[in-house]
Design a protein around this motif. Sequence first.
Motif, PDB file in Angstrom:
ATOM      1  N   GLY A  15      24.878  19.681  41.574  1.00 59.89           N
ATOM      2  CA  GLY A  15      23.579  20.317  41.788  1.00 59.89           C
ATOM      3  C   GLY A  15      22.580  20.044  40.683  1.00 59.89           C
ATOM      4  N   GLY A  16      22.995  19.280  39.665  1.00 63.31           N
ATOM      5  CA  GLY A  16      22.067  18.867  38.617  1.00 63.31           C
ATOM      6  C   GLY A  16      22.050  19.729  37.372  1.00 63.31           C
ATOM      7  N   ALA A  17      22.907  20.753  37.310  1.00 63.65           N
ATOM      8  CA  ALA A  17      22.920  21.613  36.130  1.00 63.65           C
ATOM      9  C   ALA A  17      23.560  20.883  34.950  1.00 63.65           C
ATOM     10  CB  ALA A  17      23.672  22.903  36.408  1.00 63.65           C
ATOM     11  N   SER A  18      22.961  21.056  33.804  1.00 66.58           N
ATOM     12  CA  SER A  18      23.460  20.421  32.587  1.00 66.58           C
ATOM     13  C   SER A  18      24.443  21.372  31.910  1.00 66.58           C
ATOM     14  CB  SER A  18      22.291  20.098  31.648  1.00 66.58           C
ATOM     15  OG  SER A  18      22.763  19.452  30.499  1.00 66.58           O
ATOM     16  N   VAL A  19      25.712  21.225  32.248  1.00 61.35           N
ATOM     17  CA  VAL A  19      26.757  22.065  31.673  1.00 61.35           C
ATOM     18  C   VAL A  19      27.781  21.229  30.905  1.00 61.35           C
ATOM     19  CG1 VAL A  19      26.521  24.015  33.280  1.00 61.35           C
ATOM     20  CG2 VAL A  19      28.007  22.079  33.874  1.00 61.35           C
ATOM     21  N   GLY A  20      27.345  20.053  30.469  1.00 62.01           N
ATOM     22  CA  GLY A  20      28.208  19.231  29.620  1.00 62.01           C
ATOM     23  C   GLY A  20      28.898  18.074  30.306  1.00 62.01           C
ATOM     24  N   PHE A  21      28.609  17.840  31.565  1.00 62.43           N
ATOM     25  CA  PHE A  21      29.288  16.782  32.308  1.00 62.43           C
ATOM     26  C   PHE A  21      28.277  15.877  32.976  1.00 62.43           C
ATOM     27  CE2 PHE A  21      32.061  20.390  31.996  1.00 62.43           C
ATOM     28  CZ  PHE A  21      33.276  19.829  31.626  1.00 62.43           C
ATOM     29  N   LEU A  22      28.664  14.634  33.194  1.00 65.50           N
ATOM     30  CA  LEU A  22      27.811  13.682  33.892  1.00 65.50           C
ATOM     31  C   LEU A  22      28.120  13.710  35.376  1.00 65.50           C
ATOM     32  CD1 LEU A  22      27.989  10.710  31.349  1.00 65.50           C
ATOM     33  CD2 LEU A  22      26.186  12.449  31.593  1.00 65.50           C
ATOM     34  N   ALA A  23      27.167  13.228  36.188  1.00 66.54           N
ATOM     35  CA  ALA A  23      27.345  13.178  37.635  1.00 66.54           C
ATOM     36  C   ALA A  23      28.603  12.390  37.988  1.00 66.54           C
ATOM     37  CB  ALA A  23      26.118  12.542  38.286  1.00 66.54           C
ATOM     38  N   LEU A 112      24.987  37.734  20.318  1.00 64.67           N
ATOM     39  CA  LEU A 112      25.354  36.621  21.186  1.00 64.67           C
ATOM     40  C   LEU A 112      24.325  35.518  21.036  1.00 64.67           C
ATOM     41  CD1 LEU A 112      26.302  38.476  24.509  1.00 64.67           C
ATOM     42  CD2 LEU A 112      27.854  37.510  22.801  1.00 64.67           C
ATOM     43  N   TYR A 113      24.741  34.298  21.259  1.00 64.34           N
ATOM     44  CA  TYR A 113      23.823  33.169  21.257  1.00 64.34           C
ATOM     45  C   TYR A 113      24.252  32.185  22.330  1.00 64.34           C
ATOM     46  CZ  TYR A 113      27.419  30.725  18.551  1.00 64.34           C
ATOM     47  OH  TYR A 113      28.598  30.161  18.128  1.00 64.34           O
ATOM     48  N   LEU A 114      23.335  31.309  22.713  1.00 65.65           N
ATOM     49  CA  LEU A 114      23.612  30.308  23.738  1.00 65.65           C
ATOM     50  C   LEU A 114      22.612  29.181  23.611  1.00 65.65           C
ATOM     51  CD1 LEU A 114      21.300  30.408  26.207  1.00 65.65           C
ATOM     52  CD2 LEU A 114      22.439  32.563  26.665  1.00 65.65           C
ATOM     53  N   ASP A 115      22.918  28.081  24.295  1.00 68.03           N
ATOM     54  CA  ASP A 115      21.926  27.023  24.465  1.00 68.03           C
ATOM     55  C   ASP A 115      21.874  26.678  25.948  1.00 68.03           C
ATOM     56  OD1 ASP A 115      23.322  24.169  24.983  1.00 68.03           O
ATOM     57  OD2 ASP A 115      24.566  25.275  23.559  1.00 68.03           O
ATOM     58  N   THR A 116      20.692  26.273  26.391  1.00 68.14           N
ATOM     59  CA  THR A 116      20.508  25.875  27.783  1.00 68.14           C
ATOM     60  C   THR A 116      19.464  24.776  27.847  1.00 68.14           C
ATOM     61  OG1 THR A 116      20.207  26.724  30.048  1.00 68.14           O
ATOM     62  CG2 THR A 116      18.689  27.554  28.358  1.00 68.14           C
ATOM     63  N   GLU A 117      19.551  23.953  28.860  1.00 68.75           N
ATOM     64  CA  GLU A 117      18.593  22.861  28.989  1.00 68.75           C
ATOM     65  C   GLU A 117      17.176  23.406  29.081  1.00 68.75           C
ATOM     66  OE1 GLU A 117      17.301  19.473  32.193  1.00 68.75           O
ATOM     67  OE2 GLU A 117      19.452  19.856  31.974  1.00 68.75           O
ATOM     68  N   THR A 118      16.304  22.905  28.230  1.00 64.68           N
ATOM     69  CA  THR A 118      14.910  23.311  28.222  1.00 64.68           C
ATOM     70  C   THR A 118      14.278  23.006  29.580  1.00 64.68           C
ATOM     71  OG1 THR A 118      14.801  22.835  25.860  1.00 64.68           O
ATOM     72  CG2 THR A 118      12.698  22.999  27.024  1.00 64.68           C
ATOM     73  N   GLY A 119      13.594  24.004  30.114  1.00 64.52           N
ATOM     74  CA  GLY A 119      12.942  23.833  31.405  1.00 64.52           C
ATOM     75  C   GLY A 119      13.835  24.128  32.603  1.00 64.52           C
ATOM     76  N   SER A 120      15.076  24.491  32.370  1.00 65.29           N
ATOM     77  CA  SER A 120      15.985  24.779  33.482  1.00 65.29           C
ATOM     78  C   SER A 120      15.699  26.165  34.049  1.00 65.29           C
ATOM     79  CB  SER A 120      17.436  24.703  33.017  1.00 65.29           C
ATOM     80  OG  SER A 120      17.745  25.814  32.192  1.00 65.29           O
ATOM     81  N   LEU A 125      16.168  33.449  33.590  1.00 76.22           N
ATOM     82  CA  LEU A 125      17.202  34.481  33.566  1.00 76.22           C
ATOM     83  C   LEU A 125      17.370  35.055  32.163  1.00 76.22           C
ATOM     84  CD1 LEU A 125      19.676  36.054  34.696  1.00 76.22           C
ATOM     85  CD2 LEU A 125      21.027  34.021  34.111  1.00 76.22           C
ATOM     86  N   TYR A 126      17.501  34.189  31.178  1.00 72.40           N
ATOM     87  CA  TYR A 126      17.733  34.670  29.812  1.00 72.40           C
ATOM     88  C   TYR A 126      16.527  35.445  29.278  1.00 72.40           C
ATOM     89  CZ  TYR A 126      21.715  31.568  30.227  1.00 72.40           C
ATOM     90  OH  TYR A 126      22.857  30.961  30.652  1.00 72.40           O
ATOM     91  N   ARG A 127      15.341  34.925  29.508  1.00 76.80           N
ATOM     92  CA  ARG A 127      14.137  35.622  29.019  1.00 76.80           C
ATOM     93  C   ARG A 127      13.996  37.008  29.636  1.00 76.80           C
ATOM     94  NH1 ARG A 127      11.080  30.414  29.932  1.00 76.80           N
ATOM     95  NH2 ARG A 127      11.148  29.376  27.914  1.00 76.80           N
ATOM     96  N   ARG A 149      18.107  15.208  27.248  1.00 73.47           N
ATOM     97  CA  ARG A 149      17.175  16.297  27.475  1.00 73.47           C
ATOM     98  C   ARG A 149      17.216  17.255  26.290  1.00 73.47           C
ATOM     99  NH1 ARG A 149      13.704  17.062  30.559  1.00 73.47           N
ATOM    100  NH2 ARG A 149      14.317  19.093  31.282  1.00 73.47           N
ATOM    101  N   PRO A 150      16.136  17.980  26.063  1.00 72.88           N
ATOM    102  CA  PRO A 150      16.150  18.990  25.002  1.00 72.88           C
ATOM    103  C   PRO A 150      16.937  20.227  25.436  1.00 72.88           C
ATOM    104  CG  PRO A 150      14.041  19.028  26.135  1.00 72.88           C
ATOM    105  CD  PRO A 150      14.828  17.872  26.721  1.00 72.88           C
ATOM    106  N   THR A 151      17.382  20.984  24.461  1.00 72.68           N
ATOM    107  CA  THR A 151      18.018  22.267  24.744  1.00 72.68           C
ATOM    108  C   THR A 151      17.279  23.351  23.976  1.00 72.68           C
ATOM    109  OG1 THR A 151      20.141  23.398  24.984  1.00 72.68           O
ATOM    110  CG2 THR A 151      19.749  22.315  22.889  1.00 72.68           C
ATOM    111  N   THR A 152      17.265  24.542  24.545  1.00 71.30           N
ATOM    112  CA  THR A 152      16.646  25.684  23.892  1.00 71.30           C
ATOM    113  C   THR A 152      17.748  26.658  23.485  1.00 71.30           C
ATOM    114  OG1 THR A 152      14.629  25.401  25.200  1.00 71.30           O
ATOM    115  CG2 THR A 152      14.948  27.544  24.137  1.00 71.30           C
ATOM    116  N   ILE A 153      17.649  27.166  22.273  1.00 75.93           N
ATOM    117  CA  ILE A 153      18.618  28.117  21.736  1.00 75.93           C
ATOM    118  C   ILE A 153      18.067  29.532  21.919  1.00 75.93           C
ATOM    119  CG2 ILE A 153      19.947  28.793  19.694  1.00 75.93           C
ATOM    120  CD1 ILE A 153      20.432  25.875  20.577  1.00 75.93           C
TER     121      ILE A 153
END
Length: 164
Positions: A15-23, A112-120, A125-127, A149-153
């Motif tokens: 589905g295109g989510a950046s969770v650490g794996f390639l297509a 708690l902390y996390l990173d997620t693809e910027t613009g995802s 949800l997090y905000r 892609r960039p990631t936001t912390i």
Amino acid sequence: MTGTLAELLTDTVDGGASVGFLASLDRAAATAWWTQRCEAVAAGRLAVWTAREEPGRVLGTVSLALPDKPNSAHRAELVKLMVHRSARGRGLARRLLTVAEEAAAGQGITLLYLDTETGSPAEHLYRTSGWTEVGAIPDYAADPGGVLRPTTIYYKRLSPPPVG
């Protein structure tokens, strides 16, 4: 159980989510990754929650990578919040996030902390769940298509910091 988790992971990546794996992540590789995660759970380094529908199909999951050093016992990293594409838009991600936050607080974790693809879509949800953006790192990770892609912390305090 790893089979249904592997199906969720492959659906998330497809589905295109950046969770650490390639297509083109195949089921065998996804199953092997979840098997390693189960070993981390058994060792006390990872906590995993799932949302299932009958008869046991996994619709979503979230994990906490638990601290392994004395100076970080107060914090944990939220990782791999995933919801199957067929179950999106029903508030499941928010419920999983809340479960992980409440469990962390119950274990005495205050940050708690996390990173997620910027613009995802996850950023919304997090905000709206009270997480605070720290900043973005350019070219942090490749998305499923292999594009950097960039990631936001983000971070979230679960209770006030200790005094002293």
